[in-house]
Design an enzyme around this catalytic site. Structure first.
Site, PDB file in Angstrom:
ATOM      1  N   ARG A   1      -8.301 -18.978   2.558  1.00 20.80           N
ATOM      2  CA  ARG A   1      -8.185 -18.729   1.130  1.00 20.80           C
ATOM      3  C   ARG A   1      -9.424 -19.273   0.443  1.00 20.80           C
ATOM      4  O   ARG A   1      -9.907 -20.361   0.773  1.00 20.80           O
ATOM      5  CB  ARG A   1      -6.931 -19.400   0.543  1.00 20.80           C
ATOM      6  CG  ARG A   1      -5.638 -18.673   0.867  1.00 20.80           C
ATOM      7  CD  ARG A   1      -5.562 -17.328   0.139  1.00 20.80           C
ATOM      8  NE  ARG A   1      -4.338 -16.598   0.425  1.00 20.80           N
ATOM      9  CZ  ARG A   1      -4.206 -15.701   1.393  1.00 20.80           C
ATOM     10  NH1 ARG A   1      -5.223 -15.454   2.211  1.00 20.80           N
ATOM     11  NH2 ARG A   1      -3.067 -15.063   1.558  1.00 20.80           N
TER      12      ARG A   1
ATOM     13  N   GLU B   1     -11.362 -13.469  -6.407  1.00 19.85           N
ATOM     14  CA  GLU B   1     -11.511 -12.125  -5.829  1.00 19.85           C
ATOM     15  C   GLU B   1     -11.110 -11.060  -6.840  1.00 19.85           C
ATOM     16  O   GLU B   1     -10.154 -11.254  -7.604  1.00 19.85           O
ATOM     17  CB  GLU B   1     -10.638 -12.018  -4.564  1.00 19.85           C
ATOM     18  CG  GLU B   1     -11.097 -12.966  -3.481  1.00 19.85           C
ATOM     19  CD  GLU B   1     -10.274 -12.871  -2.199  1.00 19.85           C
ATOM     20  OE1 GLU B   1      -9.344 -12.035  -2.138  1.00 19.85           O
ATOM     21  OE2 GLU B   1     -10.571 -13.625  -1.263  1.00 19.85           O
TER      22      GLU B   1
ATOM     23  N   HIS C   1     -12.374  -9.623   2.049  1.00 15.61           N
ATOM     24  CA  HIS C   1     -11.021 -10.047   2.423  1.00 15.61           C
ATOM     25  C   HIS C   1     -10.364  -9.011   3.346  1.00 15.61           C
ATOM     26  O   HIS C   1      -9.314  -8.450   3.040  1.00 15.61           O
ATOM     27  CB  HIS C   1     -10.159 -10.258   1.170  1.00 15.61           C
ATOM     28  CG  HIS C   1      -8.992 -11.164   1.417  1.00 15.61           C
ATOM     29  ND1 HIS C   1      -8.449 -11.974   0.445  1.00 15.61           N
ATOM     30  CD2 HIS C   1      -8.236 -11.395   2.539  1.00 15.61           C
ATOM     31  CE1 HIS C   1      -7.431 -12.648   0.933  1.00 15.61           C
ATOM     32  NE2 HIS C   1      -7.276 -12.315   2.205  1.00 15.61           N
TER      33      HIS C   1
END
Length: 328
Positions: free
Chosen positions: A236, A265, A283
């Protein structure tokens, strides 16, 4: 099952795998919240109609949505992370939460090594070098070997164990840091992140997100990692102080980084885009057809199991603990 008897399910938005949207719509009476002209108004008028909610780690489950669902009993989330699910609101509602661990471990570990090797050997930079027509004019740089180096793992859970397995194929020494040592682990335990960073050549983050790990990798940890060290993050973005990381990269405090996740993000700090010794990915660590399908199947299995039996195939730990406490 007729249209009238299909369970009503609120879906936060379009899922990361389009086939899952189709599966959900085929099996349940689905309403997609993000498609409503005014989601807040929709929830105010119709929130009490829904006992079941489907979301993803990326979309999350905000408190204002949970609070607008007074009859909510179950959330089925696509993803292994649950820091974007508002724990306090969900526990206050008494809802159970399913998620999709286990099925993505291999692909995330593969991605960790893809980023590690790219960061060490500058594979992406070499590709840009060739495409720019620079090869006939100059030599490409000489960079860092990965084999035989020291690998530090921050978060020796399911994914961390798979990263360690892959490291053995590269003849790497492995050490790790967790809140507590893993029983019977073959790998060396370090008492702090800073101690682990000072020891290793590559620091791979596979720890969970959330307040407990917020900025766990800070300027001091990066300084300990040192000018020959690399940071790899497939966990994360919140685990890393991104501003401190950018400063370390700009000033040569570490050798490079491979990042699949970011604090905000989909907006990495602009300065990261200017660093040629950083590999950036959007991601995608779990982004293979095989893994996304397995995750989708687990989302469905969790929802089916709860509707049929009141239990989940895979339940978020704090949800499971709260359910157990209620039955004592």
């Amino acid at each position: 099952m007729t249209e009238a008897t299909r369970p009503r399910v609120l879906q936060m938005g379009k899922m990361p795998l389009p086939a899952l949207d189709a599966d959900l719509a085929r099996e349940f009476d689905i309403t997609v919240l993000s498609e409503q002209p005014d989601p807040a108004q929709f929830l105010a008028r119709h929130g009490a109609q829904f006992e079941y909610f489907v979301t993803s780690a990326g979309m999350g489950a905000p408190a204002q949505v949970i609070e607008a669902l007074p009859r909510l009993r179950c959330i089925s989330s696509f993803g292994v992370g649950f820091d974007s699910l508002d724990q306090a609101a969900i526990l206050a509602r008494g809802a159970r939460v399913g998620y999709t661990p286990g099925v993505l471990d291999d692909c995330v570990a593969d991605m960790a090594f893809a980023l590690l090797l790219d960061a060490a050997r500058h594979v992406s930079a070499a590709d840009r070098f060739v495409r720019a027509g620079l090869w006939p004019q100059q030599r490409f740089g000489v960079y860092t070997r990965a084999s035989g180096k020291r690998l530090g793992i921050l978060g020796m859970g399911r994914i961390g164990l798979q990263v360690a397995r892959r490291a053995s194929g590269f003849d790497m020494q492995v050490a790790y840091h967790n809140r507590r040592p893993v029983p019977d682990s073959a790998h060396r335990y370090m008492a702090s992140v800073q101690e682990l960073a000072a020891w290793c050549d590559f620091l791979v983050i596979t720890a969970a997100g959330g307040s407990a790990t917020q900025h766990l990798v800070d300027a001091k940890v990066l300084q300990a990692l040192g000018p020959q060290g690399f940071l790899i993050n497939v966990a994360r973005g919140s685990v890393v102080d991104e501003a401190a990381l950018l400063h370390a990269l700009q000033n040569g405090a570490i050798a490079g980084a491979g990042l699949d996740v970011f604090e905000d993000e989909p907006r990495p700090l602009p300065g990261l885009l200017q660093q040629d010794h950083v590999v950036l990915a959007p991601h995608i660590a779990s982004g293979t057809q095989e893994t996304r399908r397995a995750m989708a199947d687990l989302v469905l299995a969790n929802l089916r199991s709860f509707i049929a039996h009141g239990s989940l195939v895979q339940e978020v730990p704090w949800s499971q603990a709260a359910a157990a406490a209620r039955t004592e």
